[in-house]
Write an enzyme that holds these catalytic residues in place. Structure first.
Site, PDB file in Angstrom:
ATOM      1  N   GLY A 140     -22.386 -19.474  12.860  1.00 37.77           N
ATOM      2  CA  GLY A 140     -20.974 -19.765  12.621  1.00 37.77           C
ATOM      3  C   GLY A 140     -20.349 -20.591  13.728  1.00 37.77           C
ATOM      4  O   GLY A 140     -19.730 -21.640  13.477  1.00 37.77           O
ATOM      5  N   ILE A 141     -20.508 -20.149  14.980  1.00 39.47           N
ATOM      6  CA  ILE A 141     -19.938 -20.885  16.105  1.00 39.47           C
ATOM      7  C   ILE A 141     -20.635 -22.233  16.252  1.00 39.47           C
ATOM      8  O   ILE A 141     -19.990 -23.269  16.417  1.00 39.47           O
ATOM      9  CB  ILE A 141     -20.064 -20.068  17.405  1.00 39.47           C
ATOM     10  CG1 ILE A 141     -19.203 -18.809  17.334  1.00 39.47           C
ATOM     11  CG2 ILE A 141     -19.671 -20.911  18.617  1.00 39.47           C
ATOM     12  CD1 ILE A 141     -19.468 -17.819  18.451  1.00 39.47           C
ATOM     13  N   VAL A 173     -21.458 -19.826  25.584  1.00 39.93           N
ATOM     14  CA  VAL A 173     -20.375 -19.040  24.978  1.00 39.93           C
ATOM     15  C   VAL A 173     -20.951 -17.879  24.177  1.00 39.93           C
ATOM     16  O   VAL A 173     -20.265 -17.290  23.346  1.00 39.93           O
ATOM     17  CB  VAL A 173     -19.479 -19.923  24.073  1.00 39.93           C
ATOM     18  CG1 VAL A 173     -18.711 -20.933  24.900  1.00 39.93           C
ATOM     19  CG2 VAL A 173     -20.305 -20.625  22.986  1.00 39.93           C
ATOM     20  N   ARG A 217     -23.887 -14.965  25.293  1.00 37.48           N
ATOM     21  CA  ARG A 217     -23.966 -13.823  26.193  1.00 37.48           C
ATOM     22  C   ARG A 217     -24.631 -14.288  27.480  1.00 37.48           C
ATOM     23  O   ARG A 217     -25.525 -15.131  27.467  1.00 37.48           O
ATOM     24  CB  ARG A 217     -24.765 -12.660  25.567  1.00 37.48           C
ATOM     25  CG  ARG A 217     -24.042 -11.923  24.438  1.00 37.48           C
ATOM     26  CD  ARG A 217     -22.839 -11.153  24.948  1.00 37.48           C
ATOM     27  NE  ARG A 217     -22.233 -10.303  23.929  1.00 37.48           N
ATOM     28  CZ  ARG A 217     -21.267 -10.677  23.122  1.00 37.48           C
ATOM     29  NH1 ARG A 217     -20.803 -11.924  23.186  1.00 37.48           N
ATOM     30  NH2 ARG A 217     -20.753  -9.841  22.240  1.00 37.48           N
ATOM     31  N   GLU A 220     -21.701  -9.411  34.126  1.00 36.90           N
ATOM     32  CA  GLU A 220     -20.334  -9.588  33.620  1.00 36.90           C
ATOM     33  C   GLU A 220     -19.609  -8.252  33.670  1.00 36.90           C
ATOM     34  O   GLU A 220     -20.146  -7.257  33.183  1.00 36.90           O
ATOM     35  CB  GLU A 220     -20.368 -10.109  32.190  1.00 36.90           C
ATOM     36  CG  GLU A 220     -19.007 -10.493  31.652  1.00 36.90           C
ATOM     37  CD  GLU A 220     -19.062 -11.135  30.277  1.00 36.90           C
ATOM     38  OE1 GLU A 220     -18.340 -10.644  29.371  1.00 36.90           O
ATOM     39  OE2 GLU A 220     -19.829 -12.095  30.103  1.00 36.90           O
ATOM     40  N   HIS A 270     -14.692 -14.762  29.625  1.00 37.86           N
ATOM     41  CA  HIS A 270     -15.035 -14.302  28.274  1.00 37.86           C
ATOM     42  C   HIS A 270     -13.789 -14.283  27.380  1.00 37.86           C
ATOM     43  O   HIS A 270     -13.533 -13.309  26.660  1.00 37.86           O
ATOM     44  CB  HIS A 270     -15.682 -12.912  28.317  1.00 37.86           C
ATOM     45  CG  HIS A 270     -16.592 -12.663  27.146  1.00 37.86           C
ATOM     46  ND1 HIS A 270     -17.684 -11.830  27.220  1.00 37.86           N
ATOM     47  CD2 HIS A 270     -16.574 -13.136  25.880  1.00 37.86           C
ATOM     48  CE1 HIS A 270     -18.288 -11.786  26.040  1.00 37.86           C
ATOM     49  NE2 HIS A 270     -17.632 -12.570  25.211  1.00 37.86           N
ATOM     50  N   ASN A 320     -12.315 -16.502  22.836  1.00 35.63           N
ATOM     51  CA  ASN A 320     -11.665 -15.916  21.662  1.00 35.63           C
ATOM     52  C   ASN A 320     -10.576 -14.979  22.172  1.00 35.63           C
ATOM     53  O   ASN A 320     -10.760 -13.766  22.250  1.00 35.63           O
ATOM     54  CB  ASN A 320     -12.685 -15.145  20.820  1.00 35.63           C
ATOM     55  CG  ASN A 320     -12.046 -14.487  19.617  1.00 35.63           C
ATOM     56  OD1 ASN A 320     -11.136 -15.029  18.999  1.00 35.63           O
ATOM     57  ND2 ASN A 320     -12.515 -13.309  19.277  1.00 35.63           N
TER      58      ASN A 320
END
Length: 309
Positions: A139-140, A220, A222, A251, A270, A273
């Site tokens: 999708g991305i 973008v 992980r 992270e 992060h 979104n």
């Protein structure tokens, strides 16, 4: 599946999500009486599901934490769907911001305190005429591919199956098992693949060495998909142009980590979104899947426990 399916919403509620469920032809219900659950939380506190539950919609696109918590093993007969694709446009915009900023060397300009023109930045360039490898053409990745097209960038797409991506700027689609072929033939890399055991350190010293001195690596997905130690070395040595990281390993990235001080790195916490966009996008995704559930159709973003996403 016909009629007004009973769907529970937990642990939080919102008008947007309630409207998404009821507007798609279902009705809200307590979990004990429901056929499906829209879970807008993480794995902590995930409930024991009653036998009536057939489907669970999760709030996140990445579901490795749910695997780690054993949620899918506990409920082998339940269909789980992720939010994969729901946030694609927002994340793709963030991806393009990082990539364009890198190619135009904005980090150097932003940090500058004196007037230095282009001769001080020999790798300043354009996306036009370049080749960008999009690793993870889901999708991305597909949204990124579409956004790259008006910039005149060619794309090598990498997906699990190798099934061709139908987009005018995709020059080749490579199956994941042949990913070793792409590194020497691309100018920049966008990482948008899922985090699984098989994708850990997908980009390490060998891959970074094959890239070009002007190459930017944008992650973008992980942080675990890139070997951080190898990335720091490549950035320090000038083996690549730079890195745009919305995710890191570890992270959160701790204060004092070498990545913070490198001039050819852009780090965003992060937030490609951001929360203010997330609920509305998730509500649209929920509405589409609830409508499919009510109609007995295949659900979008179904999680495959064997594949790990």
């Amino acid at each position: 599946m016909t009629g007004a399916a009973r769907i529970a919403l937990a642990p939080l509620t919102s008008d947007l999500l309630e409207q998404a469920i009821t507007g798609a032809g279902a009705r809200l219900s307590e979990l004990s009486d429901a056929r499906a659950l829209v879970w807008d939380g993480g794995p902590n506190g995930f409930p024991d599901l009653p036998e009536s539950i057939e489907w669970v919609q999760l709030y996140s696109a990445g579901v490795e934490e749910f695997f780690d918590a054993g949620i899918f093993e506990r409920h082998p007969n339940v269909i789980f769907t992720s939010a994969a694709g729901a946030f694609a446009k927002s994340v793709a915009e963030g991806t393009m911001a990082l990539l364009l900023a890198g190619v135009r060397y904005l980090p150097e300009h932003i940090r500058a305190h004196s007037w230095r023109q282009t001769e001080f930045f020999p790798h300043i360039g354009s996306l036009r005429g370049t080749t960008v490898a999009v690793v993870g053409a889901g999708g991305i990745g597909r949204e990124v591919i579409a956004m790259l097209e008006p910039f005149g960038a060619r794309v090598i797409a990498v997906n699990r199956s190798g099934r061709p991506i139908d987009a005018p700027n995709v020059v080749e689609t490579i199956p994941a098992q042949r990913i070793s072929e792409i590194w020497a033939h691309t100018d920049h890399v966008v990482v948008a693949a899922p985090a699984t055991d098989g994708t850990r350190h997908l980009i390490g010293k060998d891959e970074l060495t094959q890239l070009k001195p002007h190459s930017w690596v944008i992650n973008v997905a992980r942080g675990s998909l890139i070997d951080t130690e190898a990335l720091v070395a490549a950035l320090r040595e000038g083996a690549i142009g730079g890195a745009g990281l919305d995710v890191t390993d570890p992270e959160p990235l701790p204060d004092g980590h070498p990545l913070w001080d490198l001039p050819n790195v852009i780090i965003t916490p992060h937030d490609s979104n951001p929360p203010q966009l997330r609920t509305a996008a998730f509500a649209d995704h929920v509405a589409a899947n609830v409508a499919r559930f009510v109609q007995g159709r295949e659900l979008v973003a179904r999680i495959d426990p064997e594949a790990g996403y």
